[in-house]
Enzyme design. Structure first.
Site, PDB file in Angstrom:
ATOM      1  CD  GLU A 131      -2.131  -1.164   3.016  1.00  0.00           C
ATOM      2  OE1 GLU A 131      -2.176  -0.204   3.726  1.00  0.00           O
ATOM      3  OE2 GLU A 131      -2.292  -2.269   3.416  1.00  0.00           O
ATOM      4  CE  LYS A 133       5.820   5.102   6.568  1.00  0.00           C
ATOM      5  NZ  LYS A 133       5.531   6.644   6.984  1.00  0.00           N
ATOM      6  CG  ASP A 135       4.433  12.563   4.985  1.00  0.00           C
ATOM      7  OD1 ASP A 135       4.650  12.062   6.040  1.00  0.00           O
ATOM      8  OD2 ASP A 135       5.416  13.278   4.345  1.00  0.00           O
ATOM      9  CE1 TYR A 265      -7.077   7.883  -0.232  1.00  0.00           C
ATOM     10  CE2 TYR A 265      -5.792   9.667   0.844  1.00  0.00           C
ATOM     11  CZ  TYR A 265      -7.028   9.263  -0.238  1.00  0.00           C
ATOM     12  OH  TYR A 265      -6.790  10.033  -1.424  1.00  0.00           O
ATOM     13  CE  LYS A 355      10.334   7.339   5.672  1.00  0.00           C
ATOM     14  NZ  LYS A 355      10.182   7.542   7.160  1.00  0.00           N
ATOM     15  CB  CYS A 450       6.340  49.107  -8.588  1.00  0.00           C
ATOM     16  SG  CYS A 450       6.155  47.821  -9.912  1.00  0.00           S
ATOM     17  CB  CYS A 453       5.427  50.880 -12.814  1.00  0.00           C
ATOM     18  SG  CYS A 453       4.659  51.001 -11.349  1.00  0.00           S
ATOM     19  CB  CYS A 468       2.986  47.890  -7.493  1.00  0.00           C
ATOM     20  SG  CYS A 468       2.662  48.765  -9.032  1.00  0.00           S
ATOM     21  CB  CYS A 473       2.196  48.511 -12.693  1.00  0.00           C
ATOM     22  SG  CYS A 473       3.876  47.494 -12.433  1.00  0.00           S
TER      23      CYS A 473
HETATM   24  S1  IVH Z   1       0.510   0.408   8.701  1.00  0.00           S
HETATM   25  C1  IVH Z   1       1.669  -1.286  13.202  1.00  0.00           C
HETATM   26  N1  IVH Z   1      -0.120   1.444   6.407  1.00  0.00           N
HETATM   27  O1  IVH Z   1       3.136   5.399   8.513  1.00  0.00           O
HETATM   28  C2  IVH Z   1       0.935  -0.749  12.013  1.00  0.00           C
HETATM   29  N2  IVH Z   1       0.753   3.016   8.151  1.00  0.00           N
HETATM   30  O2  IVH Z   1       5.695   4.167  10.941  1.00  0.00           O
HETATM   31  C3  IVH Z   1       1.520   0.721  11.186  1.00  0.00           C
HETATM   32  N3  IVH Z   1       0.974   5.070   7.394  1.00  0.00           N
HETATM   33  O3  IVH Z   1       2.298   5.501  12.118  1.00  0.00           O
HETATM   34  C4  IVH Z   1       0.752   1.101  10.480  1.00  0.00           C
HETATM   35  N4  IVH Z   1       0.391   4.749   5.396  1.00  0.00           N
HETATM   36  O4  IVH Z   1       0.779   6.674  10.427  1.00  0.00           O
HETATM   37  C5  IVH Z   1       0.495   1.679   7.639  1.00  0.00           C
HETATM   38  N5  IVH Z   1      -0.884   2.222   4.392  1.00  0.00           N
HETATM   39  C6  IVH Z   1      -0.354   2.420   5.533  1.00  0.00           C
HETATM   40  C7  IVH Z   1       0.346   3.649   6.042  1.00  0.00           C
HETATM   41  C8  IVH Z   1       0.806   3.727   7.199  1.00  0.00           C
HETATM   42  C9  IVH Z   1       1.023   5.684   6.290  1.00  0.00           C
HETATM   43  C10 IVH Z   1       1.843   5.871   8.319  1.00  0.00           C
HETATM   44  C11 IVH Z   1       1.282   5.300   9.925  1.00  0.00           C
HETATM   45  C12 IVH Z   1       2.294   4.920  10.862  1.00  0.00           C
HETATM   46  C13 IVH Z   1       3.804   5.002   9.895  1.00  0.00           C
HETATM   47  C14 IVH Z   1       4.798   4.067   9.867  1.00  0.00           C
END
Ligand code: IVH
Length: 712
Positions: A131, A133, A135, A265, A355, A450, A453, A468, A473
């Site tokens: 999935e 990750k 942010d 999500y 990451k 400005c 002008c 300005c 201008c």
């Molecule tokens: S699983 C133990 N799935 O990433 C379960 N985390 O350190 C951990 N995060 O604190 C979470 N997308 O806030 C999971 N698809 C996803 C995620 C996700 C973002 C964040 C979550 C967690 C940090 C991982």
């Protein structure tokens, strides 16, 4: 029933509900319909009715609930905004700890993790679910299944320290992709009940609570907009959408939360403190069935090679997602395997976060120049030695205003860390000073005139920005010509960026007014302009004369006057002349117009050149009027005091309604108070009103008072 009702309401604008039906049934039908449309809009991104149609349904429900407050429930779609967190946020223990994930930064680390998983899994199957990750920040949602078999949002908790979170329910309710209610049908379809039944009393009872965990994110478009507002208000911009989302979720101003669109999500489903036994892949499907937004970028894999291919694909799509991600999470699918793998002290062994490398780069600031925007706003811009960040070459970065330059401590010659927040617009994370990166020696000062002008720049007292104020201008003109012509403004389609530049460069246009004296012969002297396009442009220009006061006000580029403010001003004053002669106080009396906007409008009309331009446009035949809005005056001369929480209106909305009807709202009860409007948990003001014998209204009472007299 819904299927039959829907088209009728959409086509005929008739009330959706049958007035002969009892109010409870009408309310239930409307709620179901609104939930359906919210789901279409916020979760599926596929609305099937217009915003106006949605508003009509919502108003119908609000009216019914106002008339029958006993039928109001906290999961009604009307209740997303309105309440406010009492004092701070309560701390609540999580049903099971909210852990974080271990990270892998490269292929080798990912392969190591896969090897360990396989060793520990022994003969159990290993299927992975990958999935995005996201942010943002993690959030736990608790739902309670009621006697009718439908689930209601009970509370929303932040991660906190992982053991104990903060109860941010009031704010969570405003997130449109968080369902406030899950219908019994969806619960049934999801098999959530079935999978859980045997755990309680035989097959007789379903789970009474369940928990959904996921990530709250601020979409980049909301981030951009909200940051611009912060900067305009003299605040430092938030560094990234995650910080902004976290700050937003913890503010005590629920209305502000509702305005900054956040998204949720879902990725985990917890029943009785345990992950859904059906496995991660099935969990994501179940969450989708329940009406949660589940990120579509996901897949199942059996080998690391397949995962690596997925990682490459995601990195390619990263810029076009519309929200920030910082990697990909890979989870072991089967719960049985997850249990066998277990946990290290802080992380599950059955999942890992791959990451992506941070998208930052270090470069030097060549110079800081100042650009002139459409409204004349002067914005410093750092011109950089080009640097490639995440595959894109960055040559300059906008710095908002002088305060931001000072806050970051940037000077010409400074070395800076540039970051791309997922979107195309880069920003400067900070100045770098170390052995290899000496401090910059240049000096930057905001110009007092400005840069294009040379008109003296104007600086409003207490504001960070300078402007300005010369409407002619050339820099402003180039920007304003295209804005003026824009679709939502004067709608001159043929006048895009390229045409604006051609018209200015050729000297044919020196002011907006010159557009209206252009001839076909003149246009034909321009490159790539034929007879047909010249005629089309002239027709569009001619038609734009009828756009009316609101559009014209927008088109003139007055600071802080966007579509809504322009409409309010036009509706209130009715003509350009009335606006020109309005005092600042008169302008401030317009709903939603504060001192800042009023000052800006007033200053604009005090400027001689602006007046001359308007006069010229009027002579050229541009429509300078709008239909004046009917003002209602039934509450004129009456003073109200509001106290407590109302069932449907927020305090602010109640105030707006009273003021729109000519009444006044005061903060304290005195003999001069005509009415006290009291909601739930009304305090000392109510007592004082009773003591002084002042009439007390509840919300329905106020609403009927508002409706009692016809508009003047
Ligand atoms: S699983 C133990 N799935 O990433 C379960 N985390 O350190 C951990 N995060 O604190 C979470 N997308 O806030 C999971 N698809 C996803 C995620 C996700 C973002 C964040 C979550 C967690 C940090 C991982």
């Amino acid at each position: 029933m819904i299927a039959i009702i829907l088209p009728m309401s959409v086509l005929n604008e008739d009330p959706v509900t049958d007035p002969n039906e009892n109010p409870a049934a009408q309310i239930a039908a409307l709620r179901e319909l609104l939930r359906h449309h919210e789901y279409q809009y916020y979760v599926l991104d596929a609305p099937t009715i217009s915003d106006a149609e949605y508003d009509t349904l919502m108003n119908e429900l609000k009216a019914l609930e106002a008339a029958h407050p006993e039928l109001l429930t906290p999961d009604s779609p009307t209740q997303r905004v309105g309440g406010r967190p009492a004092e701070g946020f309560q701390k609540v223990a999580h049903s099971r700890p909210m852990l974080s994930l271990d990270n892998a930064y490269n292929e080798e680390e990912l392969r190591d993790w896969d090897r360990r998983v396989r060793e520990l899994a022994g003969n159990l199957p290993v299927l992975y679910v990958a999935e995005l990750k996201l942010d943002g920040l993690s959030l736990a949602l608790h739902y309670e299944i009621d006697a009718h078999g439908s689930a209601r949002l009970l509370r929303g908790l932040t991660r906190g320290d992982g053991q104990i979170g903060e109860d941010v329910t009031t704010n969570v309710r405003t997130i449109r992709s968080v369902p406030l209610n899950v219908s019994p049908a969806k619960l049934h379809d999801s098999h959530l009940q079935n999978s859980h039944m045997d755990q309680s009393e035989g097959n007789a009872r379903a789970a009474s609570t369940f928990e959904v965990r996921g990530e709250v994110v601020m979409p980049l478009a909301s981030f951009q907009k909200a940051n611009e507002e912060r900067v305009a208000a003299g605040l430092a911009p938030a560094a990234n959408p995650r910080n902004f989302a976290a700050g937003t979720l913890r503010t005590l101003d629920t209305k502000a939360v509702a305005q900054r669109r956040l998204d949720f999500y879902a990725y985990f489903l917890i029943l009785n403190g345990e992950y859904n036994p059906a496995g991660q892949h099935a969990t994501l499907e179940t969450l989708t069935t329940l009406g949660f937004r589940v990120n579509p970028h996901r897949d199942t894999f059996t080998t690391v090679d397949q995962i690596l291919a997925f990682l490459t694909k995601v990195e390619e799509q990263r810029d076009s997602l519309g929200y920030e991600i910082d990697g990909v999470v890979i989870k072991v699918d089967a719960q049985q395997t997850q249990v066998r793998l277990g946990y290290t002290g802080r992380h599950p062994r059955w999942a890992i976060a791959y990451k992506f490398t941070a998208r930052t780069g270090i470069t030097q600031v060549r110079e800081i120049v100042v650009t002139v925007g459409r409204t004349g706003k002067l914005t410093p811009l750092a011109v950089l030695i080009p640097v490639v960040v995440g595959g894109t070459t960055i040559t300059n970065v906008g710095l908002f205003n002088a305060d931001e330059v000072a806050r970051l401590g940037i000077r010409p010659g400074s070395w800076v860390r540039v970051q791309r927040a997922g979107d195309v617009i880069p920003n400067i994370a900070g100045v770098v000073i170390d052995a290899e990166h000496p401090e910059g020696t240049g000096v930057f000062e905001m110009p007092t005139e400005c840069p294009v002008c040379h008109t003296p720049a104007e600086h409003v007292e207490g504001e960070v920005d300078s402007y300005c104020i010369n409407v002619d201008c050339p820099a402003r003109l180039a920007q304003s010509l295209t804005y003026f012509s824009h679709r939502g403004v004067m709608n001159i389609e043929g006048l895009g960026d390229a045409m604006a530049v051609q018209l200015l460069d050729s000297g044919l246009v020196k002011s907006i007014a010159d557009l209206y004296t252009l001839t076909e012969e003149q246009l034909l002297t321009l490159e790539r302009v034929g007879k047909k396009s010249a005629q089309a442009l002239l027709t569009q220009i001619e038609n734009s004369k009828q756009a009316g006061l609101a559009r014209l006000l927008m088109g003139l580029g007055i600071s802080f006057v966007g579509e809504r403010t322009a409409e309010l001003l036009a509706g209130e004053f009715g003509s350009m002349e009335a606006l020109e002669n309005a005092t600042q106080e008169e302008l401030e009396r317009v709903q939603e117009v504060g001192p800042k906007v009023a000052a800006s409008v007033h200053d604009f009309f005090q400027n001689e050149r602006n007046r001359a331009l308007i006069q010229h446009l009027a002579e050229l035949g541009l429509k300078m009027t709008a239909e004046k809005k009917q003002r209602t005056t039934q509450l004129e001369g009456l003073t109200f005091v509001l106290t407590g929480t109302f069932p449907t209106l927020s305090r602010e909305e109640a105030k707006e309604k009273i003021e729109a009807a000519g009444g006044k709202v005061s903060g304290s009860v005195s003999k001069k108070t005509n009415y006290v409007v009291a909601g739930e948990e009304a305090g000392s003001k109510l007592a004082k009103a009773q003591e002084l014998g002042i009439p007390i209204l509840d919300e329905p009472g106020l609403l009927s008072l508002l409706e009692s007299a016809p508009p003047a």
